[in-house]
Write a protein that holds these residues in place. Structure first.
Motif, mmCIF file in Angstrom:
data_model
loop_
_atom_site.group_PDB
_atom_site.id
_atom_site.type_symbol
_atom_site.label_atom_id
_atom_site.label_comp_id
_atom_site.label_asym_id
_atom_site.label_seq_id
_atom_site.Cartn_x
_atom_site.Cartn_y
_atom_site.Cartn_z
ATOM 1 N N THR A 183 49.575 -25.959 121.018
ATOM 2 C CA THR A 183 49.534 -25.110 119.823
ATOM 3 C C THR A 183 50.524 -23.954 119.942
ATOM 4 O O THR A 183 51.261 -23.636 118.990
ATOM 5 C CB THR A 183 48.113 -24.570 119.604
ATOM 6 N N GLU A 184 50.571 -23.347 121.120
ATOM 7 C CA GLU A 184 51.496 -22.239 121.336
ATOM 8 C C GLU A 184 52.948 -22.704 121.187
ATOM 9 O O GLU A 184 53.769 -22.031 120.555
ATOM 10 C CB GLU A 184 51.278 -21.644 122.734
ATOM 11 N N ASN A 185 53.243 -23.859 121.746
ATOM 12 C CA ASN A 185 54.612 -24.390 121.645
ATOM 13 C C ASN A 185 54.990 -24.673 120.195
ATOM 14 O O ASN A 185 56.110 -24.375 119.753
ATOM 15 C CB ASN A 185 54.732 -25.668 122.479
ATOM 16 N N GLU A 186 54.068 -25.261 119.438
ATOM 17 C CA GLU A 186 54.374 -25.614 118.045
ATOM 18 C C GLU A 186 54.560 -24.367 117.181
ATOM 19 O O GLU A 186 55.376 -24.361 116.253
ATOM 20 C CB GLU A 186 53.274 -26.510 117.471
ATOM 21 N N GLN A 187 53.832 -23.306 117.489
ATOM 22 C CA GLN A 187 54.011 -22.058 116.752
ATOM 23 C C GLN A 187 55.368 -21.421 117.087
ATOM 24 O O GLN A 187 56.070 -20.928 116.207
ATOM 25 C CB GLN A 187 52.872 -21.089 117.077
ATOM 26 N N GLN A 188 55.729 -21.472 118.361
ATOM 27 C CA GLN A 188 56.993 -20.869 118.785
ATOM 28 C C GLN A 188 58.205 -21.643 118.282
ATOM 29 O O GLN A 188 59.280 -21.062 118.062
ATOM 30 C CB GLN A 188 57.046 -20.778 120.320
ATOM 31 N N THR A 189 58.044 -22.947 118.103
ATOM 32 C CA THR A 189 59.176 -23.797 117.688
ATOM 33 C C THR A 189 59.012 -24.295 116.258
ATOM 34 O O THR A 189 59.643 -25.279 115.869
ATOM 35 C CB THR A 189 59.300 -25.009 118.633
ATOM 36 N N ALA A 190 58.189 -23.614 115.471
ATOM 37 C CA ALA A 190 57.855 -24.094 114.121
ATOM 38 C C ALA A 190 59.086 -24.323 113.253
ATOM 39 O O ALA A 190 59.094 -25.215 112.397
ATOM 40 C CB ALA A 190 56.910 -23.111 113.436
ATOM 41 N N LYS A 191 60.126 -23.545 113.455
ATOM 42 C CA LYS A 191 61.325 -23.671 112.626
ATOM 43 C C LYS A 191 62.379 -24.604 113.239
ATOM 44 O O LYS A 191 63.455 -24.776 112.671
ATOM 45 C CB LYS A 191 61.924 -22.285 112.353
ATOM 46 N N ASN A 192 62.044 -25.191 114.387
ATOM 47 C CA ASN A 192 62.963 -26.128 115.043
ATOM 48 C C ASN A 192 62.524 -27.564 114.740
ATOM 49 O O ASN A 192 61.448 -27.978 115.186
ATOM 50 C CB ASN A 192 62.968 -25.928 116.566
ATOM 51 N N PRO A 193 63.314 -28.329 114.004
ATOM 52 C CA PRO A 193 62.911 -29.702 113.684
ATOM 53 C C PRO A 193 62.657 -30.531 114.942
ATOM 54 O O PRO A 193 63.367 -30.407 115.944
ATOM 55 C CB PRO A 193 64.106 -30.254 112.899
ATOM 56 N N LEU A 194 61.645 -31.369 114.881
ATOM 57 C CA LEU A 194 61.355 -32.286 115.970
ATOM 58 C C LEU A 194 62.433 -33.368 116.047
ATOM 59 O O LEU A 194 62.971 -33.780 115.008
ATOM 60 C CB LEU A 194 60.001 -32.963 115.747
ATOM 61 N N PRO A 195 62.758 -33.858 117.246
ATOM 62 C CA PRO A 195 63.653 -35.024 117.330
ATOM 63 C C PRO A 195 62.988 -36.243 116.687
ATOM 64 O O PRO A 195 61.760 -36.324 116.609
ATOM 65 C CB PRO A 195 63.825 -35.219 118.843
#
Length: 302
Positions: A183-195
């Motif tokens: 959850t922490e990772n997804e919040q921190q990278t929310a604006k970075n598209p997933l591969p």
């Protein structure tokens, strides 16, 4: 506009119900199987797990018969001799499938790439695994006798997210470090598209066909059905936006059982990498297991 044809390769056991024939092969051997198929070559085979998907994909060509948007390729472990029953069944069900490979028992997956297929569907996990390793979207069609859950002519396809549409990058964090780290990772990278995952290009191809129609007239409807929940939803939405893909329905279940929601969506097929989700789904809809990503790597180690 790019009008590249969508090519789907499918095994005969994914297209038709060959359970009875396969039982004879396993219990009595190749010779008995061949005799059975030849003796029954004028008896049409019943639809298999991916039949409705194939029928509706081919129906996308009805409006443009001179420039078909979809082609289905049959890849079969049958011989040409025993494969005659399969072709007779194709004709009986009025499926416009004209290209086929019969390999007399060897793996047909090696022909997926020469046909430029965007998707390979089989009942053989080994063949599917090899196709995925070669960078081709592929799924193992699981045994299911749920029938046609979607009685409209609209093609409805549902996808899991991580390790199917997207890479398993985030799922690895969840499996290895737990929900809080995920959850922490997804919040921190929310604006970075997933591969992208193995089914990204297939979804792009479907979306290309969708763009040829007005939104309320499209013959295709797609859904993302994921175990994710808020706040991990934002990165998914932004990823699809970055890819320029329209998903018609997005269902964030937060770990709830997927099967009943897929039934409500009316999926003609659902693709997921995790076996427990596939087991839930196959009680309600046709299901393809995508043996890709960390969940399947961990299973191999067990």
């Amino acid at each position: 506009m790019d009008t590249k044809r969508l090519v789907v390769a499918i095994s005969s056991r994914a297209l038709f119900d060959l359970d009875e024939s396969h039982k004879i092969y396993e219990e009595q051997g190749t010779e008995a199987y061949c005799k059975y198929q030849i003796d029954n070559e004028d008896v049409p085979l019943a639809p298999g797990g991916a039949f409705n998907l194939v029928r509706k994909l081919l129906a996308l060509n009805d409006n443009n018969p001179n420039t078909p948007r979809v082609e289905i390729i049959l890849l079969s472990r049958n011989s040409a001799d025993t494969g005659l029953r399969v072709f007779n069944s194709i004709q009986h069900h009025k499926l416009t499938i004209t290209r086929a490979v019969f390999t007399s028992g060897s793996s047909p997956y090696r022909y997926v790439a020469p046909f430029s297929a965007s998707l390979f569907l089989s009942t053989s996990p080994e063949d599917v695994g090899m196709a995925l390793d070669a960078g081709i979207a592929a799924a193992t069609i699981l045994p299911s006798h749920v029938g046609n859950n979607n009685h409209s002519e609209e093609l409805r396809i549902a996808f899991d997210g991580d390790a199917v549409l997207f890479s398993d990058e985030s799922e690895r964090i969840f499996k290895e470090q737990g929900l809080e780290a995920f959850t922490e990772n997804e919040q921190q990278t929310a604006k970075n598209p997933l591969p992208g995952g193995p089914f990204k290009d297939f979804l792009l191809a479907l979306n290309q066909i969708q763009t040829e129609y007005d939104e309320d007239e499209s013959p295709i409807r797609t859904a993302l059905v994921t175990a994710r929940s808020a706040p991990a939803h934002e990165r998914v939405i932004r990823t699809l936006r970055a890819w320029g893909i329209r998903i018609d329905e997005a269902i964030f279940l937060g770990g709830m059982e997927k099967g009943p929601f897929l039934k409500s969506f009316g999926a003609d097929i659902f693709f997921d990498d995790q076996e427990q989700h596939c087991m839930s789904a196959m009680a309600h809809v046709a299901t393809g297991h995508v043996p890709h990503g960390i969940a399947n790597e961990m299973k191999k180690k067990d």
